[in-house]
Write an enzyme that holds these catalytic residues in place. Sequence first.
Site, PDB file in Angstrom:
ATOM      1  N   PHE A  34       0.750  -1.066   0.149  1.00 23.60           N
ATOM      2  CA  PHE A  34       0.107   0.037  -0.121  1.00 23.60           C
ATOM      3  C   PHE A  34       0.947   1.095  -0.011  1.00 23.60           C
ATOM      4  CE2 PHE A  34      -1.964   3.468   2.695  1.00 23.60           C
ATOM      5  CZ  PHE A  34      -2.889   3.651   1.866  1.00 23.60           C
TER       6      PHE A  34
ATOM      7  N   LEU B 239       4.037  -1.230   3.554  1.00 25.07           N
ATOM      8  CA  LEU B 239       3.496   0.246   3.555  1.00 25.07           C
ATOM      9  C   LEU B 239       4.602   1.424   3.212  1.00 25.07           C
ATOM     10  CD1 LEU B 239       1.800  -0.335   7.028  1.00 25.07           C
ATOM     11  CD2 LEU B 239       0.749  -0.488   4.748  1.00 25.07           C
ATOM     12  N   GLU B 240       4.143   2.301   2.442  1.00 25.26           N
ATOM     13  CA  GLU B 240       4.843   3.497   2.084  1.00 25.26           C
ATOM     14  C   GLU B 240       3.758   4.603   2.285  1.00 25.26           C
ATOM     15  OE1 GLU B 240       6.738   5.867  -1.769  1.00 25.26           O
ATOM     16  OE2 GLU B 240       5.624   3.886  -1.892  1.00 25.26           O
ATOM     17  N   LEU B 241       4.132   5.170   3.353  1.00 29.66           N
ATOM     18  CA  LEU B 241       2.963   6.256   4.107  1.00 29.66           C
ATOM     19  C   LEU B 241       3.412   7.512   4.188  1.00 29.66           C
ATOM     20  CD1 LEU B 241       1.762   3.441   7.064  1.00 29.66           C
ATOM     21  CD2 LEU B 241       1.203   3.837   4.663  1.00 29.66           C
TER      22      LEU B 241
END
Length: 159
Positions: free
Chosen positions: A95, A118-120
């Site tokens: 995501f 995750l790349e948030l």
Amino acid sequence: MVVIHQPIGVASLITPWNFPLAMITRKAGAALAAGCTCVVKPAEDTPLTALAIANLATEAGIPPGVFNVITSDRHHAPSVGKQLCEHPLVAGISFTGSTNVGKLLYKQCSKGLKRLGLELGGNAPFVVFKSANIEQAVQGAIASKFRNAGQVGSFCKVF
């Protein structure tokens, strides 16, 4: 250290609205190269890019069921994401997006101990060393921050 590249099964790829082609191909390319099948859930604002990629994958001879796309409107996006996180055949989730949604997906994936990438909340960090030309660094930061209508950000720190 030994690294063994093995498919994990179905990889669900949830992508943001900015840079839809780059985000989908970056995630799907890695998953397919590892031998995984993909289910791409594009952002509600950019479903046509994902559908075009699926069409090109079919034309390129990728077998049915290897590269899949599921679209939704904004209202149904949370339930689609929950299904992807909790479905027993989905082995991993990738995501890119907001920290708040990432936290929710993390919680939903914890029930099945899925692999999660995750790349948030990124804002394109920008590091400048003391030896750098500060005027060039500022120009680079400005160009990065405002290219593509401000969808890319920069954070400048001088070391």
